[in-house]
Design an enzyme around this catalytic site. Structure first.
Site, PDB file in Angstrom:
ATOM      1  N   ASP A   1      71.640 -13.028 -12.582  1.00  0.00           N
ATOM      2  CA  ASP A   1      72.231 -13.032 -11.239  1.00  0.00           C
ATOM      3  C   ASP A   1      72.033 -11.694 -10.537  1.00  0.00           C
ATOM      4  O   ASP A   1      72.155 -11.606  -9.310  1.00  0.00           O
ATOM      5  CB  ASP A   1      73.735 -13.339 -11.334  1.00  0.00           C
ATOM      6  CG  ASP A   1      73.999 -14.756 -11.818  1.00  0.00           C
ATOM      7  OD1 ASP A   1      73.102 -15.607 -11.626  1.00  0.00           O
ATOM      8  OD2 ASP A   1      75.082 -15.003 -12.394  1.00  0.00           O
TER       9      ASP A   1
ATOM     10  N   ASN B   1      66.361 -10.407  -8.242  1.00  0.00           N
ATOM     11  CA  ASN B   1      65.957 -10.720  -6.876  1.00  0.00           C
ATOM     12  C   ASN B   1      65.775 -12.233  -6.726  1.00  0.00           C
ATOM     13  O   ASN B   1      65.225 -12.889  -7.599  1.00  0.00           O
ATOM     14  CB  ASN B   1      64.635 -10.000  -6.573  1.00  0.00           C
ATOM     15  CG  ASN B   1      64.219 -10.138  -5.123  1.00  0.00           C
ATOM     16  OD1 ASN B   1      64.987 -10.611  -4.300  1.00  0.00           O
ATOM     17  ND2 ASN B   1      63.013  -9.701  -4.824  1.00  0.00           N
TER      18      ASN B   1
ATOM     19  N   GLY C   1      63.037 -19.063 -11.292  1.00  0.00           N
ATOM     20  CA  GLY C   1      63.669 -17.782 -10.988  1.00  0.00           C
ATOM     21  C   GLY C   1      63.912 -16.865 -12.160  1.00  0.00           C
ATOM     22  O   GLY C   1      64.666 -15.886 -12.051  1.00  0.00           O
TER      23      GLY C   1
ATOM     24  N   ARG D   1      47.266  -7.972 -23.759  1.00  0.00           N
ATOM     25  CA  ARG D   1      46.631  -9.210 -24.212  1.00  0.00           C
ATOM     26  C   ARG D   1      45.635  -9.574 -23.129  1.00  0.00           C
ATOM     27  O   ARG D   1      45.981  -9.668 -21.945  1.00  0.00           O
ATOM     28  CB  ARG D   1      47.673 -10.314 -24.418  1.00  0.00           C
ATOM     29  CG  ARG D   1      47.084 -11.680 -24.801  1.00  0.00           C
ATOM     30  CD  ARG D   1      46.932 -12.552 -23.574  1.00  0.00           C
ATOM     31  NE  ARG D   1      46.577 -13.927 -23.895  1.00  0.00           N
ATOM     32  CZ  ARG D   1      46.217 -14.832 -22.978  1.00  0.00           C
ATOM     33  NH1 ARG D   1      46.144 -14.502 -21.705  1.00  0.00           N
ATOM     34  NH2 ARG D   1      45.923 -16.048 -23.331  1.00  0.00           N
TER      35      ARG D   1
ATOM     36  N   ASP E   1      43.345 -12.016 -21.191  1.00  0.00           N
ATOM     37  CA  ASP E   1      43.091 -13.416 -20.879  1.00  0.00           C
ATOM     38  C   ASP E   1      41.592 -13.685 -20.932  1.00  0.00           C
ATOM     39  O   ASP E   1      40.786 -12.851 -20.515  1.00  0.00           O
ATOM     40  CB  ASP E   1      43.649 -13.711 -19.481  1.00  0.00           C
ATOM     41  CG  ASP E   1      43.537 -15.163 -19.092  1.00  0.00           C
ATOM     42  OD1 ASP E   1      44.041 -16.018 -19.838  1.00  0.00           O
ATOM     43  OD2 ASP E   1      42.947 -15.443 -18.024  1.00  0.00           O
TER      44      ASP E   1
ATOM     45  N   GLU F   1      42.239 -13.026 -26.147  1.00  0.00           N
ATOM     46  CA  GLU F   1      42.330 -14.481 -26.238  1.00  0.00           C
ATOM     47  C   GLU F   1      40.954 -15.032 -26.604  1.00  0.00           C
ATOM     48  O   GLU F   1      40.027 -15.030 -25.792  1.00  0.00           O
ATOM     49  CB  GLU F   1      42.782 -15.106 -24.915  1.00  0.00           C
ATOM     50  CG  GLU F   1      42.852 -16.619 -24.985  1.00  0.00           C
ATOM     51  CD  GLU F   1      42.984 -17.306 -23.636  1.00  0.00           C
ATOM     52  OE1 GLU F   1      43.340 -18.498 -23.597  1.00  0.00           O
ATOM     53  OE2 GLU F   1      42.697 -16.656 -22.600  1.00  0.00           O
TER      54      GLU F   1
ATOM     55  N   HIS G   1      51.464 -21.301 -23.762  1.00  0.00           N
ATOM     56  CA  HIS G   1      51.519 -21.891 -22.423  1.00  0.00           C
ATOM     57  C   HIS G   1      50.312 -22.784 -22.136  1.00  0.00           C
ATOM     58  O   HIS G   1      50.309 -23.508 -21.143  1.00  0.00           O
ATOM     59  CB  HIS G   1      51.594 -20.778 -21.373  1.00  0.00           C
ATOM     60  CG  HIS G   1      50.398 -19.869 -21.392  1.00  0.00           C
ATOM     61  ND1 HIS G   1      50.140 -18.986 -22.425  1.00  0.00           N
ATOM     62  CD2 HIS G   1      49.374 -19.718 -20.516  1.00  0.00           C
ATOM     63  CE1 HIS G   1      49.028 -18.325 -22.170  1.00  0.00           C
ATOM     64  NE2 HIS G   1      48.534 -18.755 -21.021  1.00  0.00           N
ATOM     65  N   ASP G   2      49.288 -22.722 -23.000  1.00  0.00           N
ATOM     66  CA  ASP G   2      48.076 -23.526 -22.799  1.00  0.00           C
ATOM     67  C   ASP G   2      48.029 -24.770 -23.676  1.00  0.00           C
ATOM     68  O   ASP G   2      47.056 -25.527 -23.623  1.00  0.00           O
ATOM     69  CB  ASP G   2      46.829 -22.679 -23.089  1.00  0.00           C
ATOM     70  CG  ASP G   2      46.544 -21.678 -21.984  1.00  0.00           C
ATOM     71  OD1 ASP G   2      46.781 -22.006 -20.810  1.00  0.00           O
ATOM     72  OD2 ASP G   2      46.084 -20.566 -22.292  1.00  0.00           O
TER      73      ASP G   2
ATOM     74  N   ARG H   1      56.179 -25.756 -20.046  1.00  0.00           N
ATOM     75  CA  ARG H   1      56.695 -24.553 -19.394  1.00  0.00           C
ATOM     76  C   ARG H   1      58.072 -24.800 -18.773  1.00  0.00           C
ATOM     77  O   ARG H   1      58.387 -24.270 -17.700  1.00  0.00           O
ATOM     78  CB  ARG H   1      55.703 -24.069 -18.330  1.00  0.00           C
ATOM     79  CG  ARG H   1      54.307 -23.793 -18.892  1.00  0.00           C
ATOM     80  CD  ARG H   1      53.290 -23.466 -17.825  1.00  0.00           C
ATOM     81  NE  ARG H   1      51.962 -23.255 -18.404  1.00  0.00           N
ATOM     82  CZ  ARG H   1      50.881 -22.949 -17.689  1.00  0.00           C
ATOM     83  NH1 ARG H   1      50.960 -22.825 -16.376  1.00  0.00           N
ATOM     84  NH2 ARG H   1      49.720 -22.788 -18.296  1.00  0.00           N
TER      85      ARG H   1
END
Length: 622
Positions: free
Chosen positions: A145, A148, A182, A339, A341, A370, A443-444, A515
């Site tokens: 909280d 931003n 957020g 890392r 990409d 990667e 995430h892939d 995700r």
């Protein structure tokens, strides 16, 4: 006739430093009446060929076998492939990996043995060895909280953390990834005690720089934090608090492309009239490869929102890797490495410069690439890459281990899984192996629990994925398999990396369903406690830092192996045994130990050693 992983046949086994004398010994049946043997070695990058005559060195009358041996000392770094030729009463024969042929001919590299030779000066940072990594997709971890809530007008902020990420195209038929939950840097800072309790020693953050999508792989400005995540003060606070808890933080470097909606390219006009798309005199124009300016340009995988960068362009290379550049500045601001990409899409010149800059800035900072395949013999840009030979990367993401672990639990024969594991251990320099990023989901990829249910299919449409969920029975089995997968992930050579939410059973298919927001308040406590047990196991032994690896018995539904260390005389100093039954039935394990091993986790050892359905055993042998 020859086992490259057995010190009787090859010493030392595995990758070696340049200038190391390697001993080779082959076993030949005496009935072949061998009168000549030759070791043939080919250096891949220079196409040099080395022949070493082998000498008769003894026999075993009981087995009717004899031995031939020789030595070879590689003087330069590189990947060498080798095989043997023997002259017998049946003519000349060629000995390749798993094959003995009567005819001599060209054989693909895949059938030859590989010898990795790396720099004698190759040294990787010690701080990650034996640790635990944790990958955070910043928008989806925790929203403080105090952070931003500023949004560009073209962004949507979810009010319900349980929402499925947006996946449908917009009214123009495009998928924009412009919905946000957020999550922010202050949120990560507030949850550091949770990560510390989980045993985390290193956080890997997906991109945090300004970008106009929730994944932020379309960088808009490398110099500033995305406003929705916070600002530089928030980053400093995060790294300072990490340091107090003994946690390092590495950043995601997306350097093969930028966003079209960026200060550099500026196709969408968000940044005024400048940018390569609008002005040939822009300082960023030379960063990109225009076939016909401004509309026709090279893109990453043909996504026109991701224009490729020209990494060998001096101005771009200096902007990223030069003194005071992006790589250096964020390390000085508190990051402990990068890392990279799609590292296999970055040319050697760029990687060399980046690695040099990182090490000049902080010798203990890490460069992690990667690479989805065996990085020791990866072909890209039409050549064999030299990622792991020294002066380019410290280590890589370990997709081969992920494929092996999940493949085994999906039903692949245990020997196939073990072959992949042993191949990586054999081909990679030990300095790299000890830091391998061992993940079972990112995430892939689809979530590990979803994959292990056995119900998820790669061919599912996005609509099918959005509706896919596990029933209670499927979830029970998936969680049992998840425990086995993570036991391997945490105990094989390398460093386990937890994809945020895996530790509490978060489910989902591929992007964007993998995700979802972390389910704070709805965690699966049983899985979470299991991860803490694995943390305690790793912290209980130095074997997980530098320990050696040995396959014990891997057949059918059972896989078993040891981690061990040696004293100064070469005798075993410490030894742990791991066994896993991936089936839904009792399975006997044909191993025999002197004395009674101490049970660390799982089943006790007995004369008839049996693992129950989805059972396991961790034993201390010495």
């Amino acid at each position: 006739m020859f086992d490259s992983r057995n010190s009787f046949n090859k010493s030392p086994v595995g990758a070696v430093k340049e200038g190391t004398r390697i001993h080779f010994k082959i076993t030949v049946p005496r009935y072949l009446s061998c009168n000549e043997a030759v070791l043939i070695i080919e250096k891949e990058d220079t196409r040099e060929r080395f022949l070493r005559g082998m000498f008769w060195c003894g026999k075993d009358d009981k087995k009717d076998e004899e031995w031939w041996e020789c030595h070879f000392t590689p003087q330069t770094t590189g990947i060498y492939f080798y095989y043997f030729e023997i002259k017998t009463s049946r003519g000349r024969m060629s000995l390749y990996r798993g094959v003995c042929k009567n005819e001599i001919g060209k054989v693909s590299n895949g059938k030859k043995w590989q010898q990795t030779v790396y720099s004698k000066d190759f040294k990787t940072p010690d701080w990650l060895s034996g640790g635990i990594m944790y990958q955070i997709f910043p928008d989806r971890f925790y929203r403080s909280d105090k952070g931003n809530t500023y949004l560009y007008p073209d962004r949507k902020l979810h009010s319900n953390f349980h929402d499925i990420p947006d996946w449908l195209p917009n009214s123009a038929g495009k998928i924009t990834n412009s919905d946000y939950f957020g999550g922010n840097l202050k949120g990560i800072t507030e949850k550091l005690p949770y990560l510390k309790d989980l045993g985390v020693t290193c956080i890997y953050l997906n991109p945090i720089f300004e970008a106009h999508s929730n994944h932020r792989y379309n960088t808009a400005n490398y110099s500033i934090i995305d406003p929705l995540l916070g600002d530089e003060n928030d980053f400093t606070e995060l790294t300072d608090e990490c340091k107090k808890l003994g946690i390092k933080l590495i950043l995601d470097g997306v350097f093969s492309h930028t966003g079209s909606d960026s200060i550099y390219f500026n196709r969408e006009g968000r940044y005024g009239m400048g940018g390569a798309y609008n002005d040939k005199k822009s300082p960023y124009y030379s960063w990109y490869n225009f076939r016909k300016w401004p509309e026709d340009y090279e893109c990453w995988w043909n996504f026109d929102t991701l224009p490729n960068t020209n990494e060998t362009n001096p101005h771009y290379n200096n902007y990223i890797n030069g003194e005071g550049g992006i790589v250096e500045s964020w390390i000085k601001k508190g990051a402990s490495g990068w890392r990279l990409d799609v590292a296999d899409e970055l040319p050697d010149e760029f990687l060399d410069t980046l690695y040099e800059r990182v090490k000049k800035t902080d010798p203990e900072a890490i460069v992690l690439g990667e690479v989805w395949e065996d990085a020791s013999n990866k072909m890209a840009y039409g050549t064999l890459r030299r990622y792991l030979l020294g002066d380019q990367m410290d280590t890589v993401m370990n997709y081969p281990f992920r494929d092996a672990i999940l493949g085994f639990l999906d039903g692949d024969h245990a020997s196939l899984c073990m072959e992949t594991i042993e191949s990586i251990v054999e081909n990679y320099p030990p300095e790299c192996t000890r830091l391998l990023m061992n993940h079972i989901g990112t995430h892939d990829t689809e979530r590990a629990v979803t994959h292990l249910s056995g119900k998820y299919r790669d061919y599912f449409t996005r609509d099918e994925q959005s509706k896919f969920t596990l029933n209670s029975e499927e979830r029970v089995i998936a969680h049992k398999k998840m425990k086995l997968a993570t036991l391997m992930q945490f105990t094989l050579p390398g460093v386990p990396c937890i994809y945020y939410g895996d530790e509490v059973g978060l489910e989902g298919g591929r992007d964007p369903f993998n995700r979802a927001f972390y389910p704070w308040g709805n965690e699966n406590q049983t899985l979470l406690e299991w991860y803490k047990e694995l943390k305690d196991l790793r912290n209980s032994s130095e074997l997980f830092k530098e320990g050696l690896f040995k396959n014990v018995y891997s057949h059918g539904d059972i896989i078993s192996y040891e981690r061990y260390s040696l004293d100064e005389t070469g005798k075993i100093k410490e030894e742990l045994f791991f066994a896993i039954n991936r089936s839904g039935k009792d399975v006997k394990l044909p191993v025999d130990f002197t004395g009674t091993p101490e049970t660390i986790m799982g089943e006790n050892y007995s004369e008839i050693f049996t693992l129950p359905p989805y059972g396991f055993s961790v034993l201390k042998i010495k």
